[in-house]
Motif scaffolding. Structure first.
Motif, PDB file in Angstrom:
ATOM      1  N   THR A  54       0.816  -1.207   0.000  1.00 19.51           N
ATOM      2  CA  THR A  54       0.000   0.000   0.000  1.00 19.51           C
ATOM      3  C   THR A  54       0.852   1.260   0.000  1.00 19.51           C
ATOM      4  O   THR A  54       0.462   2.267  -0.566  1.00 19.51           O
ATOM      5  CB  THR A  54      -0.936   0.036   1.220  1.00 19.51           C
ATOM      6  N   SER A  55       2.025   1.201   0.668  1.00 22.50           N
ATOM      7  CA  SER A  55       2.896   2.376   0.721  1.00 22.50           C
ATOM      8  C   SER A  55       4.296   1.956   1.132  1.00 22.50           C
ATOM      9  O   SER A  55       4.529   0.809   1.544  1.00 22.50           O
ATOM     10  CB  SER A  55       2.348   3.403   1.720  1.00 22.50           C
ATOM     11  N   PHE A  56       5.202   2.901   1.044  1.00 21.52           N
ATOM     12  CA  PHE A  56       6.565   2.687   1.525  1.00 21.52           C
ATOM     13  C   PHE A  56       7.112   4.027   1.983  1.00 21.52           C
ATOM     14  O   PHE A  56       6.637   5.086   1.569  1.00 21.52           O
ATOM     15  CB  PHE A  56       7.462   2.077   0.429  1.00 21.52           C
ATOM     16  N   SER A  57       8.106   3.969   2.855  1.00 17.48           N
ATOM     17  CA  SER A  57       8.797   5.178   3.289  1.00 17.48           C
ATOM     18  C   SER A  57      10.241   4.832   3.568  1.00 17.48           C
ATOM     19  O   SER A  57      10.548   3.723   4.028  1.00 17.48           O
ATOM     20  CB  SER A  57       8.128   5.785   4.529  1.00 17.48           C
ATOM     21  N   CYS A  58      11.118   5.771   3.266  1.00 13.33           N
ATOM     22  CA  CYS A  58      12.547   5.570   3.473  1.00 13.33           C
ATOM     23  C   CYS A  58      13.128   6.762   4.213  1.00 13.33           C
ATOM     24  O   CYS A  58      12.752   7.905   3.944  1.00 13.33           O
ATOM     25  CB  CYS A  58      13.269   5.395   2.142  1.00 13.33           C
ATOM     26  N   SER A  59      14.049   6.488   5.114  1.00 13.24           N
ATOM     27  CA  SER A  59      14.751   7.548   5.844  1.00 13.24           C
ATOM     28  C   SER A  59      16.077   7.791   5.163  1.00 13.24           C
ATOM     29  O   SER A  59      16.815   6.860   4.880  1.00 13.24           O
ATOM     30  CB  SER A  59      15.004   7.127   7.281  1.00 13.24           C
ATOM     31  N   ASN A  60      16.359   9.023   4.880  1.00 10.47           N
ATOM     32  CA  ASN A  60      17.635   9.343   4.227  1.00 10.47           C
ATOM     33  C   ASN A  60      18.640   9.803   5.229  1.00 10.47           C
ATOM     34  O   ASN A  60      18.532  10.379   6.160  1.00 10.47           O
ATOM     35  CB  ASN A  60      17.441  10.397   3.163  1.00 10.47           C
TER      36      ASN A  60
END
Length: 79
Positions: A73-79
């Motif tokens: 459904t979604s994704f998130s990444c920390s930079n």
């Protein structure tokens, strides 16, 4: 003249390949929310094929995995 035509043909051919291989890369750690409510957390980067939305990532053992767009459904990444 013939070399110029061949060069132009090759130039157009290579430029069209870029559109086929459009991949967007996100540096990890990343969290992927699956449609079944589970989460996948990876410390490494993920890649998304823009034409299909498929996410590709490597797990902690280095195995390569792919997730179809219908499976998350979604994704998130920390930079």
């Amino acid at each position: 003249m013939r070399r110029i035509l061949v060069f132009i043909f090759l130039l157009f051919g290579f430029s069209s390949c870029e559109k086929i291989l459009e991949v967007e890369r996100f540096d990890g750690p990343c969290t992927i929310e699956l449609t079944n409510g589970q989460r996948i957390i990876t410390q490494k980067s993920i890649e998304i094929l823009e034409s299909t939305g498929t996410i590709t990532y490597r797990d902690e053992d280095g195995k390569l995995w792919s997730i179809k767009s219908s499976e998350y459904t979604s994704f998130s990444c920390s930079n």
